[in-house]
Design an enzyme around this catalytic site. Structure first.
Site, short mmCIF file in Angstrom:
data_model
loop_
_atom_site.label_atom_id
_atom_site.label_comp_id
_atom_site.label_asym_id
_atom_site.label_seq_id
_atom_site.Cartn_x
_atom_site.Cartn_y
_atom_site.Cartn_z
N LYS A 101 0.88 -1.26 -0.04
CA LYS A 101 -0.11 -0.06 -0.08
C LYS A 101 0.87 1.29 0.14
O LYS A 101 0.76 2.31 -0.58
CB LYS A 101 -0.82 -0.04 1.34
CG LYS A 101 -1.95 1.35 1.42
CD LYS A 101 -2.99 0.86 2.40
CE LYS A 101 -2.30 0.69 3.91
NZ LYS A 101 -2.22 2.00 4.69
N ARG A 114 2.38 6.06 -3.25
CA ARG A 114 3.45 6.92 -3.62
C ARG A 114 3.44 7.00 -5.20
O ARG A 114 3.58 8.03 -5.62
CB ARG A 114 4.91 6.72 -2.77
CG ARG A 114 4.80 7.22 -1.56
CD ARG A 114 5.81 6.50 -0.72
NE ARG A 114 5.96 6.80 0.46
CZ ARG A 114 5.38 6.60 1.70
NH1 ARG A 114 4.46 5.67 1.60
NH2 ARG A 114 5.51 7.15 2.78
N GLY A 122 -5.55 7.65 6.04
CA GLY A 122 -4.63 9.09 6.40
C GLY A 122 -3.74 9.37 5.40
O GLY A 122 -3.42 10.58 5.27
N SER A 160 4.31 12.78 11.88
CA SER A 160 4.21 11.63 10.77
C SER A 160 5.11 12.00 9.59
O SER A 160 5.20 13.15 8.98
CB SER A 160 2.52 11.84 10.21
OG SER A 160 2.51 10.88 9.08
N SER A 161 5.79 10.93 9.05
CA SER A 161 6.56 11.13 8.01
C SER A 161 5.71 11.36 6.66
O SER A 161 6.53 11.76 5.64
CB SER A 161 7.69 9.77 7.74
OG SER A 161 6.77 8.89 7.67
N ASP A 206 4.27 0.27 12.37
CA ASP A 206 3.17 -0.56 11.90
C ASP A 206 3.26 -1.89 12.29
O ASP A 206 2.54 -2.73 12.24
CB ASP A 206 2.77 -0.56 10.47
CG ASP A 206 2.02 0.68 10.04
OD1 ASP A 206 1.62 1.38 10.75
OD2 ASP A 206 2.31 1.14 8.59
N ARG A 252 -3.97 2.89 19.30
CA ARG A 252 -3.52 1.61 19.30
C ARG A 252 -2.79 1.36 20.42
O ARG A 252 -2.75 0.04 20.73
CB ARG A 252 -2.58 1.44 18.08
CG ARG A 252 -3.21 1.65 16.66
CD ARG A 252 -2.08 1.42 15.36
NE ARG A 252 -2.95 0.94 14.26
CZ ARG A 252 -2.40 1.28 13.08
NH1 ARG A 252 -1.28 1.30 12.81
NH2 ARG A 252 -3.16 0.90 11.91
N ARG A 280 -5.09 -3.11 11.40
CA ARG A 280 -3.91 -3.88 12.07
C ARG A 280 -4.37 -4.75 13.54
O ARG A 280 -3.69 -5.72 13.72
CB ARG A 280 -2.81 -2.94 12.13
CG ARG A 280 -2.56 -2.39 10.89
CD ARG A 280 -0.93 -1.91 10.72
NE ARG A 280 -0.69 -1.42 9.56
CZ ARG A 280 -0.54 -1.84 8.44
NH1 ARG A 280 -0.48 -3.28 8.30
NH2 ARG A 280 -0.25 -1.27 7.25
N LYS A 307 -9.00 -2.36 4.61
CA LYS A 307 -8.44 -1.12 4.45
C LYS A 307 -6.89 -1.45 3.84
O LYS A 307 -6.42 -0.59 2.89
CB LYS A 307 -8.17 -0.60 5.77
CG LYS A 307 -7.54 0.79 5.73
CD LYS A 307 -7.35 1.32 6.92
CE LYS A 307 -6.60 2.30 7.29
NZ LYS A 307 -6.90 3.64 6.28
#
Length: 405
Positions: free
Chosen positions: A23, A28, A71, A146-147, A289, A320, A364, A388
């Site tokens: 994903k 990207r 997101g 967030s990167s 993740d 989470r 997840r 997702k």
């Protein structure tokens, strides 16, 4: 929503699985392909709902772009739409509109984007007006958020009239995802200079190219869990590369400590069982993740685990950390913060015969707890949530011999 029951199965032998395509790479590649002004250059595009949503929205003529709960799609498309010559609205689910985006919006505004908040300051929905021109070619952004903010800015940088220089302030989290972004940009002909904490991308054109998306290492991690927890196991995972853009390929070294031996082949990787450690220390700063996957394995195998780098887990599809604390307690494990790190302490008691897992609308959570079916019967409250990122996950578990109803 549909609940699932997975019957206990202790052994998984001679199974071959092709995990869903990445994903992260797919999302990207779609943005870059669109910025290059080309189509149909991506092979093996992910079937994940997030990616399909991204693909649909990149090709829509609608003014309102609903990312649902994606997101990455929200962040990447916010940057993408901010340099277009048309107005748009960015929105999503109620949970999506609780996830902060203010740092990215401020960075885009400093470049010259015209973005307004429709509701609460710092959160979606957003009203993005047509781009009037570049106001600055230098920005600074915190590295410990967030990167995806940084990746979103990087991908639009070369098409800005003056390019962009990004200064990353402080420690950079999830660095492999930034590396992945720059790697895929290079596939499409864009060069960048990364010296110390500054990434400089001059104005240049993306060049059409063809790229095959790798299988997803995050999705593969659940198969590592199954091997680790099963009494006996051998699984071949196809489509994974030894030299991968994906940071989550570190699951091979993490899972070696948890009892999984990895051997690469020409078309993938073969997993078998080996001895495991009794205590492990893992920093998830660059691979958040994987945290749920590892936590469940440690709790079930009675391995004490010291975890760091969990900060970003609070603002994912759910909180989470809280979700893990709630569900791990059902098998007697605790997850507590002590002196800047988290300590997972498994129970000394026998594992229960059944666990009923809540998913908190988080894909997840469902997939991280599913491998417990090697130890007990498992009920997943909302099986559909895996759409997702890994819509074929339950089919693949059935392919591995599990009975799911």
């Amino acid at each position: 929503m549909s609940s699932l029951k997975i019957e206990k199965k202790k052994n998984i032998d001679n199974v071959e699985i092709t995990p869903v395509a990445s994903k992260s790479e797919s999302n990207r590649a779609l943005i870059i392909e669109s910025l290059a002004g080309t189509t149909n250059t991506i092979l093996n595009l992910s079937e994940a709902r997030d990616t399909q949503t991204m693909n649909k929205l990149l090709n829509t003529q609608e003014d309102t772009l609903d990312v649902i709960d994606a997101g990455t799609t929200m962040r990447f498309l916010t940057a993408f739409m901010s340099i277009k010559d048309k107005a748009s609205i960015m929105t999503g689910t109620p949970r999506m509109c609780q996830r902060p985006i203010g740092i990215l919006v401020e960075a885009l505004r400093s470049i010259g984007a015209d973005i307004k908040y429709v509701g609460e300051e710092g959160y979606p929905p957003l009203k993005i007006n047509a781009f009037k021109g570049q106001a600055s070619d230098e920005i600074s952004i915190k590295g410990d958020i967030s990167s995806q903010y940084i990746s979103a800015l990087l991908m639009i940088a070369p098409v800005l009239p003056n390019g962009l220089k990004i200064t990353i302030k402080g420690k950079l989290g999830s660095k492999p995802y930034v590396d992945m972004t720059l790697g895929l940009m290079e596939v499409y002909g864009v060069k960048a200079d990364w010296t110390d904490n500054i990434i400089t991308i001059p104005h240049q054109n993306y060049k059409p190219n063809q790229y095959t998306i790798e299988s997803d290492w995050s999705g593969a991690s659940y198969w590592f869990s199954l091997v680790s927890l099963a009494d006996s196991a051998q699984i071949k995972l196809k489509g994974l590369r030894k030299n991968s853009f994906q940071g989550d390929h570190v699951i091979t070294s993490i899972m070696k400590s948890l009892g999984v031996k990895s051997e690469f082949t020409e078309d993938g990787i073969t997993l078998t069982k080996c001895d495991h450690d009794d205590v492990i220390h893992i920093d998830f700063t660059h691979c958040p993740d994987l945290a749920q996957t590892v936590a469940v394995v440690c709790a079930a195998k009675k391995i004490q685990c010291h975890l760091k780098g969990l900060e970003s887990l609070r603002i994912k599809e759910t909180d989470r950390i809280q979700a893990l604390q709630n569900e791990l307690a059902k098998i007697g494990a605790t997850l507590e913060e002590k002196n800047g790190e988290w300590l997972l302490t498994p129970s000394n008691d026998d594992l229960p015969d059944l666990i009923k897992v809540e998913t908190y609308d988080d894909h997840r959570m469902a997939m991280a707890f599913a491998p417990l079916a090697t130890k007990m019967n498992v009920e997943i409250a909302d099986g559909d949530v895996v759409a997702k990122s890994y819509p074929t996950f339950w089919d693949h578990m059935k392919q591995a011999g599990f009975t799911i109803s």
